[in-house]
Design a protein around this motif. Structure first.
Motif, short mmCIF file in Angstrom:
data_model
loop_
_atom_site.label_atom_id
_atom_site.label_comp_id
_atom_site.label_asym_id
_atom_site.label_seq_id
_atom_site.Cartn_x
_atom_site.Cartn_y
_atom_site.Cartn_z
N SER A 1 -11.10 10.21 -5.13
CA SER A 1 -11.78 9.14 -5.87
C SER A 1 -10.84 8.52 -6.90
O SER A 1 -10.73 7.30 -7.00
N ARG A 2 -10.15 9.36 -7.66
CA ARG A 2 -9.22 8.85 -8.67
C ARG A 2 -8.05 8.12 -8.02
O ARG A 2 -7.60 7.08 -8.52
N GLY A 3 -7.55 8.65 -6.92
CA GLY A 3 -6.44 8.00 -6.23
C GLY A 3 -6.83 6.64 -5.68
O GLY A 3 -6.08 5.66 -5.81
N LEU A 4 -8.01 6.56 -5.07
CA LEU A 4 -8.48 5.27 -4.55
C LEU A 4 -8.70 4.27 -5.68
O LEU A 4 -8.41 3.08 -5.53
N ALA A 5 -9.19 4.75 -6.81
CA ALA A 5 -9.39 3.86 -7.96
C ALA A 5 -8.05 3.29 -8.44
O ALA A 5 -7.95 2.10 -8.76
N ARG A 6 -7.02 4.14 -8.46
CA ARG A 6 -5.69 3.65 -8.88
C ARG A 6 -5.13 2.65 -7.87
O ARG A 6 -4.51 1.66 -8.26
N LEU A 7 -5.35 2.90 -6.59
CA LEU A 7 -4.88 1.95 -5.58
C LEU A 7 -5.62 0.62 -5.72
O LEU A 7 -5.01 -0.44 -5.62
N ARG A 8 -6.93 0.68 -5.95
CA ARG A 8 -7.70 -0.56 -6.14
C ARG A 8 -7.19 -1.32 -7.35
O ARG A 8 -7.07 -2.54 -7.33
N LEU A 9 -6.89 -0.60 -8.42
CA LEU A 9 -6.37 -1.22 -9.63
C LEU A 9 -5.02 -1.88 -9.36
O LEU A 9 -4.79 -3.02 -9.77
N ASP A 10 -4.15 -1.20 -8.63
CA ASP A 10 -2.85 -1.79 -8.27
C ASP A 10 -3.03 -3.08 -7.48
O ASP A 10 -2.36 -4.08 -7.74
N PHE A 11 -3.94 -3.07 -6.53
CA PHE A 11 -4.15 -4.25 -5.70
C PHE A 11 -4.91 -5.34 -6.46
O PHE A 11 -4.74 -6.52 -6.17
N ALA A 12 -5.73 -4.99 -7.41
CA ALA A 12 -6.44 -5.99 -8.21
C ALA A 12 -5.45 -6.79 -9.05
O ALA A 12 -5.61 -7.99 -9.24
N LEU B 1 0.83 -1.20 0.00
CA LEU B 1 0.00 0.00 0.00
C LEU B 1 0.87 1.25 0.00
O LEU B 1 0.62 2.19 -0.75
N LEU B 2 1.90 1.27 0.83
CA LEU B 2 2.79 2.43 0.88
C LEU B 2 3.52 2.62 -0.45
O LEU B 2 3.68 3.74 -0.93
N ALA B 3 3.94 1.53 -1.07
CA ALA B 3 4.61 1.63 -2.37
C ALA B 3 3.63 2.14 -3.43
O ALA B 3 3.99 3.01 -4.25
N ALA B 4 2.41 1.63 -3.42
CA ALA B 4 1.40 2.10 -4.38
C ALA B 4 1.07 3.57 -4.13
O ALA B 4 0.89 4.34 -5.09
N LEU B 5 1.01 3.96 -2.89
CA LEU B 5 0.75 5.35 -2.55
C LEU B 5 1.86 6.26 -3.07
O LEU B 5 1.60 7.33 -3.61
#
Length: 167
Positions: free
Chosen positions: A144-155, A100-104
């Motif tokens: 919203s866009r940032g959370l979407a990118r984080l979700r995509l990274d984790f998906a 999560l920290l790396a994706a952030l």
């Protein structure tokens, strides 16, 4: 209490929360300490004229971290493969936090700052907008866009974890 003593008390009271925010903005403890020191130094210069010191310091931290990120961006070293791939060990929660920290850290600085202030520091949308000097709508859309990118990274990482995990 004079201004100097009020500043000292502010530093004593806010050091740990500011350090946590700085770590989330930079991803490195040493750099986070430097960021807090730099922000407090800039705040101290204007201490007598500041109405809301916590908001001011956070804004200085975000602006300084963004400035450092821009200067350093060209010389960044890519992550080691072991940093990007989750292991199949018993410490999955720790590994997910690191991911999560790396994706952030891969997000643009402004989006990163919004997510850190909004969700890690638990500020309201209005308070986040005040710290960053932008509109509430901007906070909402960038979050919203940032959370979407984080979700995509984790998906993308989730199927690999499921295949490696024998449990």
């Amino acid at each position: 209490m004079d201004d100097e003593e009020r500043f000292r008390q502010f530093v004593r009271d806010q050091w740990a929360p500011l350090l946590r925010t700085a770590y989330l903005l930079t991803g490195d403890r040493g750099t986070a300490e430097d960021l807090v020191q730099s922000a407090l130094e800039k705040t101290h210069r204007r201490w007598a004229r500041i109405d809301t010191p916590l908001i001011y310091v956070r804004r200085v931290m975000v602006n300084t971290a963004t400035s450092w990120w821009r200067r350093r961006r060209a010389i960044e070293v890519p992550l080691v493969a072991s940093d990007a791939v989750a292991g199949s060990d018993a410490y999955l929660q720790v590994e997910q936090r690191q991911q999560l920290l790396a994706a952030l850290r891969r997000l643009p600085p402004r989006t990163q700052a919004i997510l850190v202030l909004r969700y890690f520091e638990d500020l309201s949308e209005a308070d986040t907008a005040r710290v960053l000097g932008c509109s509430v709508g901007s906070v909402k859309s960038q979050a919203s866009r940032g959370l979407a990118r984080l979700r995509l990274d984790f998906a993308h990482e989730a199927p690999a974890q499921l295949q490696e995990d024998p449990c």
